[in-house]
Motif scaffolding. Structure first.
Motif, PDB file in Angstrom:
ATOM      1  N   GLU A 264      58.975  34.430  88.133  1.00 49.45           N
ATOM      2  CA  GLU A 264      60.221  33.822  88.585  1.00 49.45           C
ATOM      3  C   GLU A 264      60.130  33.304  90.014  1.00 49.45           C
ATOM      4  O   GLU A 264      61.126  32.874  90.590  1.00 49.45           O
ATOM      5  CB  GLU A 264      61.349  34.865  88.505  1.00 49.45           C
ATOM      6  CG  GLU A 264      61.520  35.474  87.116  1.00 49.45           C
ATOM      7  CD  GLU A 264      62.489  36.645  87.126  1.00 49.45           C
ATOM      8  OE1 GLU A 264      62.908  37.038  88.231  1.00 49.45           O
ATOM      9  OE2 GLU A 264      62.831  37.141  86.041  1.00 49.45           O
ATOM     10  N   ALA A 265      58.931  33.342  90.578  1.00 45.20           N
ATOM     11  CA  ALA A 265      58.781  33.057  92.006  1.00 45.20           C
ATOM     12  C   ALA A 265      58.973  31.583  92.336  1.00 45.20           C
ATOM     13  O   ALA A 265      59.467  31.243  93.411  1.00 45.20           O
ATOM     14  CB  ALA A 265      57.414  33.519  92.487  1.00 45.20           C
ATOM     15  N   GLY A 266      58.558  30.686  91.418  1.00 42.01           N
ATOM     16  CA  GLY A 266      58.607  29.259  91.714  1.00 42.01           C
ATOM     17  C   GLY A 266      59.922  28.786  92.305  1.00 42.01           C
ATOM     18  O   GLY A 266      59.969  28.256  93.430  1.00 42.01           O
ATOM     19  N   PRO A 267      61.044  28.985  91.590  1.00 36.36           N
ATOM     20  CA  PRO A 267      62.328  28.500  92.113  1.00 36.36           C
ATOM     21  C   PRO A 267      62.774  29.212  93.390  1.00 36.36           C
ATOM     22  O   PRO A 267      63.572  28.666  94.159  1.00 36.36           O
ATOM     23  CB  PRO A 267      63.301  28.803  90.960  1.00 36.36           C
ATOM     24  CG  PRO A 267      62.446  28.923  89.744  1.00 36.36           C
ATOM     25  CD  PRO A 267      61.169  29.526  90.240  1.00 36.36           C
ATOM     26  N   ARG A 268      62.287  30.410  93.635  1.00 38.57           N
ATOM     27  CA  ARG A 268      62.755  31.190  94.781  1.00 38.57           C
ATOM     28  C   ARG A 268      61.963  30.928  96.054  1.00 38.57           C
ATOM     29  O   ARG A 268      62.379  31.324  97.140  1.00 38.57           O
ATOM     30  CB  ARG A 268      62.700  32.686  94.459  1.00 38.57           C
ATOM     31  CG  ARG A 268      63.671  33.129  93.374  1.00 38.57           C
ATOM     32  CD  ARG A 268      63.946  34.604  93.487  1.00 38.57           C
ATOM     33  NE  ARG A 268      64.423  34.955  94.832  1.00 38.57           N
ATOM     34  CZ  ARG A 268      64.337  36.178  95.341  1.00 38.57           C
ATOM     35  NH1 ARG A 268      63.783  37.153  94.639  1.00 38.57           N
ATOM     36  NH2 ARG A 268      64.787  36.433  96.567  1.00 38.57           N
ATOM     37  N   LEU A 269      60.814  30.269  95.928  1.00 35.90           N
ATOM     38  CA  LEU A 269      59.981  30.065  97.107  1.00 35.90           C
ATOM     39  C   LEU A 269      60.690  29.248  98.176  1.00 35.90           C
ATOM     40  O   LEU A 269      60.519  29.486  99.370  1.00 35.90           O
ATOM     41  CB  LEU A 269      58.666  29.389  96.714  1.00 35.90           C
ATOM     42  CG  LEU A 269      57.712  30.259  95.895  1.00 35.90           C
ATOM     43  CD1 LEU A 269      56.498  29.448  95.451  1.00 35.90           C
ATOM     44  CD2 LEU A 269      57.262  31.469  96.706  1.00 35.90           C
ATOM     45  N   ALA A 270      61.482  28.265  97.744  1.00 36.85           N
ATOM     46  CA  ALA A 270      62.202  27.440  98.716  1.00 36.85           C
ATOM     47  C   ALA A 270      63.243  28.252  99.472  1.00 36.85           C
ATOM     48  O   ALA A 270      63.649  27.859 100.573  1.00 36.85           O
ATOM     49  CB  ALA A 270      62.864  26.258  98.010  1.00 36.85           C
TER      50      ALA A 270
END
Length: 281
Positions: free
Chosen positions: A126-132
């Motif tokens: 789930e990290a992709g969307p949260r990196l920003a």
């Protein structure tokens, strides 16, 4: 599906530091050999195993291919650092990580430890969307804009593109109004390998990804080689087998994963480093 791979678009706010993102999830071991191509990029990899154990790795440039059995029940997200950002973000020049993978919280300096701590709280799936949301506050390290722009222009000129052959190192130095020695120093610090070696890795990666899609002579010309024999020699040196064997799946023997750095602070001096760091994922 037992294996899922995605390459989400890098959010605009992260692009000064992050050149690319990739997420991988292996529910079962891949049926085919897991191939790690040579790669002249420094990466930060967040990896989680089936038991929930997380580790954040700094993975340096890799100058030769390696071949491994795939692993099951592993998820990871890979952040490909933009040229010139390894030093400010991780606290060590890219050349210090050449051929290695090290736990990011063991790299000297507070910057790497902060990044490792925050990334280690995320689930790679789930990290992709949260990196920003998570990264902008951590990626505040000062990057010299002029130096970064110069390095990235050099990387672009030496890279294979669909509309042109890659430039020669001498041509790039002249175009950027620097000496070849200055260009080498710039690449050693910000990329981890020399300009000539960067170009060589990029060409071989391109041949590997396009193998079987064009005639070998045409592929050699498109990637900037003098001829097919030159391409085959370079490919065998970095990939361990000739291009035709690689395309047909006749690969070298598999090798086990090996640890890179084992102790905190065990980072080699700039310009040094082994060849067989810990593979990812």
């Amino acid at each position: 599906m037992t294996t899922a791979e995605q390459a989400p678009t890098v959010p605009e706010v992260l692009r000064p530091w992050i050149a690319g993102l990739r997420t991988l999830t292996f529910a079962e071991p891949p049926e085919e050999t897991f191939v790690q191509l040579p790669d002249a990029v420094t990466k930060v990899v967040l990896r989680m195993t089936a038991d929930g154990r997380r580790e954040v790795l700094a993975v340096g440039p890799r100058v030769r291919a390696s071949y491994h059995e795939g692993k099951a029940h592993i998820s990871c997200v890979e952040l490909r650092l933009a040229p010139g950002t390894a030093g400010p973000l991780l606290g060590v020049p890219a050349a210090a990580l050449l051929g290695r993978a090290v736990a990011l919280d063991e790299v000297p300096g507070a910057a790497g430890r902060r990044l490792a701590r925050e990334l280690g709280r995320l689930d790679p799936r789930e990290a992709g969307p949260r990196l920003a949301e998570v990264l902008p506050g951590l990626l505040s390290a000062a990057v010299d804009p002029a130096r970064a722009a110069l390095l990235r222009a050099g990387v672009e000129a030496l890279s294979v593109r669909a509309d042109r052959e890659p430039a020669r190192v001498r041509e790039v130095a002249r175009e950027l109004a620097v000496s070849e020695r200055q260009l080498r120093n710039l690449f050693a610090e910000g990329v981890g390998v020399s300009p000539k070696h960067y170009a060589r890795i990029d060409r071989v990666r391109t041949v590997a990804t396009r193998a079987g899609s064009a005639r070998w002579a045409e592929l050699a010309a498109a990637t900037g080689y003098f001829d097919q024999a030159h391409m085959s020699s370079d490919f065998r040196s970095l990939m361990g087998v000739p291009p035709r064997s690689y395309a047909m799946g006749r690969l070298p023997a598999l090798t086990p994963c090996q640890a890179g750095f084992r102790r905190a602070g065990e980072v080699p001096p700039q310009g040094l480093g082994g060849e067989g760091g810990k593979p990812t994922p």
